[in-house]
Enzyme design. Sequence first.
Site, mmCIF file in Angstrom:
data_model
loop_
_atom_site.group_PDB
_atom_site.id
_atom_site.type_symbol
_atom_site.label_atom_id
_atom_site.label_comp_id
_atom_site.label_asym_id
_atom_site.label_seq_id
_atom_site.Cartn_x
_atom_site.Cartn_y
_atom_site.Cartn_z
ATOM 1 N N SER A 352 0.827 -1.201 0.000
ATOM 2 C CA SER A 352 0.000 0.000 0.000
ATOM 3 C C SER A 352 0.873 1.267 0.000
ATOM 4 O O SER A 352 1.756 1.417 -0.837
ATOM 5 C CB SER A 352 -0.955 -0.038 1.195
ATOM 6 N N ASP A 639 -5.341 -4.351 -2.307
ATOM 7 C CA ASP A 639 -4.410 -4.037 -1.227
ATOM 8 C C ASP A 639 -4.315 -5.236 -0.278
ATOM 9 O O ASP A 639 -5.331 -5.779 0.162
ATOM 10 C CB ASP A 639 -4.944 -2.815 -0.485
#
Length: 808
Positions: A352, A639
């Site tokens: 991320s 993610d």
Amino acid sequence: MAEKLITNIYQEESAIHMLSVKVVQARNIPWADWMSNADCYVSIWLPTCTNRVLKTKTLSNTSDPKWDETFHFKICEKVQNLMHLSLHDEDVVSKNDLLYTVVFDVGKVPIGETMKTTFPLNPEGKESLDVEFTRKTLPAHPEKILTNSVLVSRSVSCLDVSVDKQKIPEHFQGKTIVLTVEDSCEKNNELVLDPGSDHIDPCTFHCIRKWDPELTVHLEGTNAEDADGLTKVPFNSLSVGKEERIELPAPPGRSLELNLKVEECTDKLDVRLGYDLCEDEKIFLQNRSKMVAAALKKVLKLDRDLEDHEVPVIAVTTTGGGTRAMTSLYGTLSGLKKMNLLDAVSYITGASGSTWCMSKLYEDPDWSQKDLTKPIKEARKSVTDSKRSAFSLDRLSFYREEMEKRAKMGYKASFTDLWGLLLESMYHDGLNDTKLSDQRKALNHGQNPLPLCLAMNVKDIEKTTLDFKEWCEFSPYEVGLLKYGAFIRAEDFGSQFFMGRLTKRLPESRLCYLQGLWSNIFSINLMDAWVAAVSSEHFWYRFTRDTVYNLDEEEFLAKKRAESGLETRLYEPTGVFSSTVKNILTNRPIDGEHHNFVRGLQIHKDYAKQKGFNSFKDTQLDQSPNQLTPFTDDLCLVDSAYYINASFPSLLREERKVDIILSFDYGLSGHFKSVEQTKSYCTNQKLPFPNIELSDADREHPKECHVFSDPEDPEAPVILHFPLVNDSFKKYKAPGVSRSHQELEDGVVHLNGMWSPYTLVKLTYSERNFDKLLNLAEYNVMNSEELILQALRDAIAHKQKSRNTGAN
């Protein structure tokens, strides 16, 4: 590079069997509605043998339908052939109802025998389905396969269909020719006979050779079932390597002449099958080890050079957290640089927001050999500048143009791409043409740590991350699905593949699109959000999961069960209400789909026995291979924080042999959640990882660094965990250097509460807040210098002892 992709696989010869499946009858099927009995038919899905779903005729208004219909399949012996037999109630008014599905491993059918089986369709009732299976070997037709014992690549044929523009009859001008090969990767194609075009691009179909595919051709607008306007050509009627011509009749006037050419695709794969590291990474590690050894000698003040076997593999792992993670990682790396420890690190992994920092740094091939003042200054400017310009009309118009170009290239443009473009506008000064493969320049002499970024492959519909999740790793060398031991070159990610062969090469994506992918927080479904909020999923399971029964436990099937093979299962679908709730809970309205590079590859019959596959088992679907990633067209990458907000899995690959992991958690709460979740994951997967033992005092007042090790398990890495805390930094501006009264305010970093300036939704910081967070992250690692150095000494001693013990 291409020459290195076929390592770690081996070639096998697999027998081809003819499987006959006779659907005999069903019994005691209940009424489907208040008016009549069910109108039943049975569908058969065996995706390792055909793309088509075959079905019996429909028998109306009967509770005991009898079909006596037989279907034939050519099956590859080395492949896991799992057949789905589904009983349906046909409805001419509404959608056909799926009543039951039996999943049966046809590898259990004895060769040369007929196996008569009665499948119970309701363990509590009398409903049943009678099926007869017969399997015979076709001795003259073996097939050569390539496999890593998890995935299987089969022989592929390629058919090119073209037309000579100069020979198109006038009444065909402007028409479209529809081409169909149902048992192919492409399935459908079109030849548009545009009179204004200088050239008519040919169509290509890729097919498994043993499937005996057939080309069907007809003119758009005509009835595809009309034999007078339809041409069918079996592949096996064409000579390999020789161009042949067929005619498409279309009265009145002359027929259209089509050129066909069948080729056998090479056995040289463009997907690397195997769990070992690629050759480029092995070379990098050799080069990097020399730099690590020199750095350790200097920082530990050793009196001699370390030998190769004494050099520990040290890694930095980070969490996500948007701008907070990006800023904090700059501070962490600055601290390691000032302690002369950055050159001792072999890997940096990110997830991320931390990948935003990594992507920027690796634009400079020698970034870790330089002072980090300049990149930090640039990051400070991008973080503190207003983000309004990223949402201006001009920029929005630019985003639309970029996504349209991307779609024309052949990419699956999505909201994730738009997010990547927004990140580029917000945190990069101008258009960034850097690509992932460009980062190899930063590794060619081992001058920097190897960057690894992590994402998670999930199902775009019907399944939550609780039921299906797989790690997808990105390095400058390769992109790989760790579970399957399948890797492609970094520059080929996004291109189209079938059966391990590259079928359509697309230009490599700019790095911003990968940044959007790595921090794709938008593909969430309601079920994921619920679990993230309350850490409990059991309430919703009754709505999101079908009822499953193990039929092998039934007495009359147990007698026939083979010693090997997957369990026979009965799936009873959810009702209308539960199905509606399921769709609401599991649908991902904004997803990011990417061409699946393992598409078409099949599952080896012994896949579940392979250590590598089990080590990365993150899904409830492992016993349902037909639902695994190779049988899907696209990847849905999100993610990794959907599961664990950390990037440990890449470092836990046995082949990387990581000794020490410096774990930096940039979360504002749950300071040990990333390591505790990773420990739970490793326990389930039987991967070595130390116990995370914490006192109440540690949880109440976490320190800058906590050390976790397992002396009983020499394979477990030592974890030095650095939570994002504001502890002694309040009083010290540098290790051992107290703050003056005027400097105390600089040590106040607000990390708690909804009003913290560092929450996930904050994309812009004030200059003061940026400096505070950066300095805090730098201080926390530098204040733990002695703990880090001691861990390094212990790791070297451990490697020396292991070598001496092995020698004795």
